[in-house]
Write a protein that holds these residues in place. Structure first.
Motif, PDB file in Angstrom:
ATOM      1  N   GLY A  72       0.690  -1.141  -0.002  1.00 18.26           N
ATOM      2  CA  GLY A  72      -0.039  -0.243  -0.100  1.00 18.26           C
ATOM      3  C   GLY A  72       0.639   1.372  -0.001  1.00 18.26           C
ATOM      4  N   ASP A  73       1.854   1.199   0.720  1.00 15.55           N
ATOM      5  CA  ASP A  73       2.886   2.211   0.836  1.00 15.55           C
ATOM      6  C   ASP A  73       3.429   2.861  -0.572  1.00 15.55           C
ATOM      7  OD1 ASP A  73       2.232   2.696   3.433  1.00 15.55           O
ATOM      8  OD2 ASP A  73       4.234   2.232   4.469  1.00 15.55           O
ATOM      9  N   GLU A  74       3.900   1.701  -1.404  1.00 14.17           N
ATOM     10  CA  GLU A  74       4.400   1.825  -2.521  1.00 14.17           C
ATOM     11  C   GLU A  74       3.426   2.191  -3.398  1.00 14.17           C
ATOM     12  OE1 GLU A  74       6.107  -2.215  -3.547  1.00 14.17           O
ATOM     13  OE2 GLU A  74       7.436  -2.181  -1.920  1.00 14.17           O
ATOM     14  N   GLN A  75       2.295   1.997  -3.431  1.00 13.79           N
ATOM     15  CA  GLN A  75       1.366   2.401  -4.363  1.00 13.79           C
ATOM     16  C   GLN A  75       0.885   3.941  -4.113  1.00 13.79           C
ATOM     17  OE1 GLN A  75      -2.263   0.181  -4.241  1.00 13.79           O
ATOM     18  NE2 GLN A  75      -3.250   1.264  -5.906  1.00 13.79           N
ATOM     19  N   ILE A  76       1.055   4.295  -2.909  1.00 14.32           N
ATOM     20  CA  ILE A  76       0.681   5.855  -2.415  1.00 14.32           C
ATOM     21  C   ILE A  76       1.960   6.385  -2.831  1.00 14.32           C
ATOM     22  CG2 ILE A  76       0.902   7.450  -0.581  1.00 14.32           C
ATOM     23  CD1 ILE A  76      -0.807   5.411   1.068  1.00 14.32           C
ATOM     24  N   ASP A  77       2.913   5.819  -2.821  1.00 16.00           N
ATOM     25  CA  ASP A  77       4.568   6.586  -3.385  1.00 16.00           C
ATOM     26  C   ASP A  77       4.314   6.874  -4.887  1.00 16.00           C
ATOM     27  OD1 ASP A  77       5.505   6.890  -0.776  1.00 16.00           O
ATOM     28  OD2 ASP A  77       7.080   4.948  -1.154  1.00 16.00           O
ATOM     29  N   ARG A  78       4.033   5.678  -5.806  1.00 17.85           N
ATOM     30  CA  ARG A  78       3.737   6.035  -7.051  1.00 17.85           C
ATOM     31  C   ARG A  78       2.680   6.904  -7.287  1.00 17.85           C
ATOM     32  NH1 ARG A  78       4.003   0.451  -6.705  1.00 17.85           N
ATOM     33  NH2 ARG A  78       1.685   0.049  -7.041  1.00 17.85           N
ATOM     34  N   LEU A  79       1.584   6.986  -6.883  1.00 21.51           N
ATOM     35  CA  LEU A  79       0.570   7.806  -7.113  1.00 21.51           C
ATOM     36  C   LEU A  79       1.123   9.502  -6.585  1.00 21.51           C
ATOM     37  CD1 LEU A  79      -2.551   6.092  -5.730  1.00 21.51           C
ATOM     38  CD2 LEU A  79      -2.068   7.005  -8.078  1.00 21.51           C
TER      39      LEU A  79
END
Length: 153
Positions: A72-79
Protein backbone atom coordinates in the motif's frame (compact mmCIF):
# COMPACT_ATOMS: atom_id res chain seq x y z
CA UNK A 1 -21.02 3.24 21.87
CA UNK A 2 -18.56 4.72 24.36
CA UNK A 3 -15.66 3.08 22.55
CA UNK A 4 -16.66 4.70 19.23
CA UNK A 5 -16.88 8.13 20.82
CA UNK A 6 -13.46 7.77 22.44
CA UNK A 7 -11.90 6.62 19.17
CA UNK A 8 -13.47 9.57 17.41
CA UNK A 9 -12.05 11.93 20.04
CA UNK A 10 -8.66 10.25 19.75
CA UNK A 11 -8.79 10.59 15.98
CA UNK A 12 -9.62 14.31 16.28
CA UNK A 13 -6.70 14.82 18.63
CA UNK A 14 -4.39 12.91 16.28
CA UNK A 15 -5.43 15.08 13.33
CA UNK A 16 -4.90 18.29 15.30
CA UNK A 17 -1.49 17.12 16.54
CA UNK A 18 -0.39 16.10 13.04
CA UNK A 19 -1.53 19.39 11.52
CA UNK A 20 0.19 21.38 14.26
CA UNK A 21 3.44 19.48 13.81
CA UNK A 22 3.56 20.01 10.06
CA UNK A 23 2.50 23.65 10.17
CA UNK A 24 5.04 24.76 12.79
CA UNK A 25 7.30 27.50 11.42
CA UNK A 26 10.54 26.08 10.16
CA UNK A 27 9.30 22.48 10.22
CA UNK A 28 10.68 20.60 7.28
CA UNK A 29 11.54 16.94 6.96
CA UNK A 30 15.34 16.45 6.80
CA UNK A 31 15.08 14.55 3.50
CA UNK A 32 13.38 17.57 1.93
CA UNK A 33 15.88 20.18 3.08
CA UNK A 34 17.03 20.96 -0.48
CA UNK A 35 15.05 20.63 -3.68
CA UNK A 36 11.32 20.10 -3.73
CA UNK A 37 10.71 16.42 -4.44
CA UNK A 38 7.68 14.10 -4.44
CA UNK A 39 6.84 12.84 -0.96
CA UNK A 40 7.83 9.28 -0.07
CA UNK A 41 6.75 7.13 2.87
CA UNK A 42 9.85 6.04 4.80
CA UNK A 43 9.76 2.27 5.09
CA UNK A 44 10.57 0.74 8.47
CA UNK A 45 12.70 -2.37 8.41
CA UNK A 46 10.81 -5.62 8.79
CA UNK A 47 11.13 -7.10 12.26
CA UNK A 48 9.59 -10.46 11.47
CA UNK A 49 10.06 -13.28 9.01
CA UNK A 50 8.49 -13.68 5.58
CA UNK A 51 4.79 -14.16 4.94
CA UNK A 52 4.27 -17.76 3.90
CA UNK A 53 1.10 -19.75 3.38
CA UNK A 54 -1.74 -19.30 5.82
CA UNK A 55 -0.52 -17.48 8.95
CA UNK A 56 -1.36 -19.22 12.22
CA UNK A 57 0.72 -17.34 14.80
CA UNK A 58 0.92 -13.65 15.68
CA UNK A 59 4.43 -13.25 14.18
CA UNK A 60 3.23 -14.87 10.92
CA UNK A 61 0.14 -12.63 10.84
CA UNK A 62 2.32 -9.56 11.45
CA UNK A 63 4.67 -10.62 8.63
CA UNK A 64 1.76 -10.88 6.19
CA UNK A 65 0.28 -7.58 7.33
CA UNK A 66 3.68 -5.88 6.96
CA UNK A 67 3.81 -7.14 3.39
CA UNK A 68 0.35 -5.68 2.68
CA UNK A 69 1.29 -2.39 4.36
CA UNK A 70 4.47 -2.13 2.29
CA UNK A 71 2.48 -2.75 -0.92
CA UNK A 72 0.00 0.00 0.00
CA UNK A 73 2.82 2.41 0.86
CA UNK A 74 4.49 1.69 -2.49
CA UNK A 75 1.22 2.41 -4.29
CA UNK A 76 0.89 5.72 -2.43
CA UNK A 77 4.48 6.61 -3.35
CA UNK A 78 3.77 5.92 -7.05
CA UNK A 79 0.60 8.03 -6.98
CA UNK A 80 2.44 10.81 -5.14
CA UNK A 81 5.14 10.83 -7.81
CA UNK A 82 2.58 10.96 -10.63
CA UNK A 83 0.52 13.70 -8.97
CA UNK A 84 3.57 15.75 -8.03
CA UNK A 85 4.67 15.76 -11.66
CA UNK A 86 1.21 16.95 -12.75
CA UNK A 87 1.11 19.94 -10.39
CA UNK A 88 1.95 23.02 -12.46
CA UNK A 89 3.06 25.42 -9.71
CA UNK A 90 5.72 25.23 -7.01
CA UNK A 91 3.24 26.50 -4.40
CA UNK A 92 0.91 23.60 -5.24
CA UNK A 93 3.77 21.13 -4.88
CA UNK A 94 4.72 22.56 -1.47
CA UNK A 95 1.12 22.23 -0.27
CA UNK A 96 0.96 18.68 -1.63
CA UNK A 97 4.12 17.71 0.28
CA UNK A 98 2.84 19.40 3.46
CA UNK A 99 -0.49 17.56 3.13
CA UNK A 100 1.32 14.24 2.70
CA UNK A 101 3.45 14.85 5.78
CA UNK A 102 0.35 15.81 7.81
CA UNK A 103 -1.49 12.71 6.59
CA UNK A 104 1.48 10.48 7.45
CA UNK A 105 1.68 11.93 10.99
CA UNK A 106 -2.10 11.48 11.32
CA UNK A 107 -1.91 7.86 10.14
CA UNK A 108 0.75 7.02 12.69
CA UNK A 109 -0.92 8.84 15.60
CA UNK A 110 -4.37 7.51 14.78
CA UNK A 111 -3.27 3.89 14.47
CA UNK A 112 -1.27 4.13 17.68
CA UNK A 113 -4.35 5.49 19.46
CA UNK A 114 -6.53 2.71 18.04
CA UNK A 115 -4.12 0.02 19.24
CA UNK A 116 -3.55 1.66 22.64
CA UNK A 117 -6.56 -0.11 24.13
CA UNK A 118 -4.60 -3.36 23.73
CA UNK A 119 -1.38 -1.97 25.25
CA UNK A 120 0.87 -4.73 26.50
CA UNK A 121 -0.82 -7.40 24.41
CA UNK A 122 0.62 -9.34 21.50
CA UNK A 123 -2.24 -8.10 19.32
CA UNK A 124 -0.93 -4.48 19.30
CA UNK A 125 1.17 -4.80 16.11
CA UNK A 126 -1.69 -6.58 14.35
CA UNK A 127 -4.17 -3.81 15.23
CA UNK A 128 -1.66 -1.08 14.25
CA UNK A 129 -0.94 -2.71 10.90
CA UNK A 130 -4.61 -3.36 10.11
CA UNK A 131 -5.32 0.29 10.89
CA UNK A 132 -2.40 1.44 8.72
CA UNK A 133 -3.61 -0.70 5.82
CA UNK A 134 -7.12 0.78 6.16
CA UNK A 135 -5.74 4.35 6.25
CA UNK A 136 -3.58 3.56 3.19
CA UNK A 137 -6.62 2.31 1.24
CA UNK A 138 -8.45 5.54 1.99
CA UNK A 139 -5.40 7.64 1.03
CA UNK A 140 -5.09 5.76 -2.27
CA UNK A 141 -8.75 6.51 -3.02
CA UNK A 142 -8.21 10.18 -2.15
CA UNK A 143 -5.11 10.43 -4.35
CA UNK A 144 -6.92 8.77 -7.25
CA UNK A 145 -9.75 11.27 -6.85
CA UNK A 146 -7.26 14.15 -6.93
CA UNK A 147 -5.63 12.61 -9.99
CA UNK A 148 -9.04 12.46 -11.70
CA UNK A 149 -9.72 16.09 -10.80
CA UNK A 150 -6.38 17.20 -12.24
CA UNK A 151 -7.10 15.40 -15.51
CA UNK A 152 -10.68 16.68 -15.70
CA UNK A 153 -10.75 20.24 -14.31
Amino acid sequence: MVRRKSLTAATSIAIAAAATLVLLPGHQAPARAGALVPPVIPEPGSTVGPCTGKPTSTPEIVACLEKRRAAGDEQIDRLNEELFAQLPKTAMKRKFVAAHEAWLAYREADCMSVSAIYEGGTIVPVVELECTIARDKQRIADLRSLQHDLRNP
